[in-house]
Design an enzyme around this catalytic site. Sequence first.
Site, short mmCIF file in Angstrom:
data_model
loop_
_atom_site.label_atom_id
_atom_site.label_comp_id
_atom_site.label_asym_id
_atom_site.label_seq_id
_atom_site.Cartn_x
_atom_site.Cartn_y
_atom_site.Cartn_z
N HIS A 343 0.79 -1.23 0.00
CA HIS A 343 0.00 0.00 0.00
C HIS A 343 0.82 1.27 0.00
CE1 HIS A 343 -4.19 -1.33 0.59
NE2 HIS A 343 -3.64 -2.40 1.14
N LYS A 533 -9.31 13.88 3.88
CA LYS A 533 -8.43 12.72 3.89
C LYS A 533 -7.48 12.91 5.06
CE LYS A 533 -7.12 13.73 -0.39
NZ LYS A 533 -7.00 12.50 -1.13
N ARG A 534 -6.68 11.87 5.38
CA ARG A 534 -5.68 12.05 6.43
C ARG A 534 -4.81 13.26 6.12
NH1 ARG A 534 -4.97 8.13 10.49
NH2 ARG A 534 -3.30 9.53 11.11
N LYS A 539 0.05 14.57 0.89
CA LYS A 539 -1.29 14.83 0.35
C LYS A 539 -1.51 16.32 0.07
CE LYS A 539 -3.52 10.78 2.54
NZ LYS A 539 -4.35 10.07 1.54
N LYS A 645 -14.91 8.06 -4.63
CA LYS A 645 -16.20 8.38 -4.00
C LYS A 645 -16.73 9.73 -4.50
CE LYS A 645 -14.32 6.21 0.11
NZ LYS A 645 -13.66 6.55 1.39
#
Length: 793
Positions: A343, A533-534, A539, A645
């Site tokens: 991952h 998101k985290r 990110k 999503k």
Amino acid sequence: MDKHIVRVLRQRVGKDERAAKQHDWYTASILALRDEVIEKWIDSTRRTYDSRGKRVYYLSMEFLIGRLLRDALSNMGMTREFEAALKAHGLDLAALEELEPDAALGNGGLGRLAACFMESLATLDIPAYGYGIRYVNGMFRQRIDDGWQVELPETWLAHGNPWEFERLESTYRIGFGGEVVAEGDGVFWHPAEQVEATAIDTPVVGWRGKRVNTLRLWTASPLDPIKLDAFNAGDHFGALAEQVRADSLVRVLYPADSSPAGQELRLRQEYFFTAASIQDIVRRHVQYLGDIRTLPDQAAIQLNDTHPSVAVAELMRLLVDENGLEFNEAWDICRRTVSYTNHTLLPEALESWPLPLFERLLPRHMQIIYAINSRVLREARKAGCSDAEIAAISLIDENGERRVRMANLAFVGAHSVNGVAALHTELMKKTVFADLHKLYPDRINNKTNGVTPRRWLQQCNPGLTQVIRDAIGDAFLDDAEKLADLNAHAADRQFGERVWAVKRANKVALSDYIKKTMGLRLDPDALFDVQIKRIHEYKRQLLNLIETVALYDQIRSHPERDWVPRVKIFAGKAAPSYHNAKLVIKLANDIARRVNADPSVGGLLKVVFIPNYNVSLGERIFPAADLSEQISTAGMEASGTGNMKFALNGALTVGTLDGANVEIKDHVGDDNIVIFGLTADEVAAKRAGGYNPREVIEGSRELSQALTAIASGVFSPDEPDRYKDLIGGIYDHDWFMCAADFDSYVAAQRSIDARWEDVAGWRAATIRNIANVGWFSSDRTISEYAKDIWKVL
Ligand SMILES: *Cc1c(COP(=O)(O)O)cnc(C)c1O
């Protein structure tokens, strides 16, 4: 159903209709529904035993399942029935659903993937068990105090959990420490400590109630709950030490997202749930099918990341020490049974354990790992690997302090190693597993992630689901790729208006929630620009915030321009020890406070950080988003599932060519997604040398103004230096390429403003997104695993 719920209320909750409180009705509703689910569950289990079908075992440290009531009702097709039954008593089903705690047994994407996979396995009628830990407190609950993240324990089990079944007969002893002794022909491990693992089962209902599978989570208890002699002698705490030691194993999930916790307790947790699961799998096989040699024909064990990779050594131990197989035969069985999903490519997130710790806690497993290693390294020598290649392949990292490499163990012990998006899989071959890939070139394969359209479309967005049914019928409910029929309606103005009305209603609902919980009023006609998101540097919430500041400056400097009203929505948790991530949360809140109170932006820009992102909050936000921020530094996000999503709920993506964004672009088409920034190759080249962020910053007035404003305390007058180091990092090295990608990101955002003004164009693009992301259903992902890796379809 009405009668059934009332009977349950009386007989199992112990209340009559007049005295019952909301929570009593809630419990009665779940128990009544559970009665229906159990019949399907027993039926599914019996079918599997009768057909001697192969079972899939999904081992995961995390299952971010969220609430179950709406999910189970909807998949059982009983929502209407329950709604009516409850209405007869003046109750609102939606209100009862809100009483269910959100089971936050995961950090983020990896745990949510496990939950989506469980639902798709049941939907595809594949016999499967999810194995994990029943954390009493799970992931922390996030509160925002004065803009700072505060972590509180999540007490999701405080009022009991009506979904669970304790299985006392499925209890196993799990050892730690001690020594290994030779006895006769064999070798035996005598652990110094032992705890008991007991199964607690939760049913997982597939779509249309076809199959109900089992999520089996382990809880821990001491062999000896109290040392009575010590207690009687006055040592009350010491007498309970064993209980505390067992409790601590299942107390919390380490809230470290994609970096190793490093604590001994984490290794203990990993071994605890893995060993219990492998024992359970072997026990079931031997009990019902007899010969342990047929295990690979009857069982497929999937490791979700490296957290359960000690499974390789544990399975070998059971085969060799407990079942008397030769090492070679055991190794063949192990490899044919086990497969592994990677991952992350972040080197700091590839789990490894200090060798002395591993040896002390799991001495027999250490021996087995040495034996596996010598075998693998012999193969490598024979294949002509160089010393450097052999050092990279070894299960033991010999650089500096010696460590056991869990990813290498999983790789060599599995017949399949998969990445989670096409780009990620290719990068795996070139980076983390380059040498292992050369030695075993057939092992790495790709399985692009997916999300379940039941939870992430039908249940969270019933309005949109209805509009789609009216347009193209019901086929998409059973096959998400049938959403493609919507392409024929993309330019239909009336259909566009219906989709739009639903989006607006969802935005109003989210605005109401924000008004109620945070006191902030939003304009539902503004563009809802969302990054949830985290919180992690890769990110790049920071890039979004810098752009927010730049936009704020621009709106104030050019009030005469026709600015598109925007609401910038953020949510996400930061690992408690991750300083910069927590600072980013504070920055978002500092910017929000200043911007939202500034009359000179005339309500054209609002910023909001919604606390405690979890599955339930996501279910409110995804349906209300216009723009999906997927802006990670290229090459760093393995896949992402939030991106899927959003698109499924009709948001446009602004994103980099990273993770599954690349494939989303291929599916929705270049005109229906906004791509910006460096590619993964360009990021790698810049990092290799010659990149001077200071030069880039000085060349961009907008960027340098925004950075100066943040660094000089414009948003933190109470502590002007608060963001000095955070921004300084961008000037010094800009590892995450915020400066490098800034101009291109701003251009992308302004092009989105222009698109938003073209109402018909925006609506058509929205519809094309919904129509073309059916492929990202976890049903498609799971059917690929089933065919290629598990061989069960
Ligand atoms: C989908 C989801 C995630 C993953 O989001 P990414 O944007 O892919 O990182 C994390 N947390 C929750 C609660 C989710 O539902």
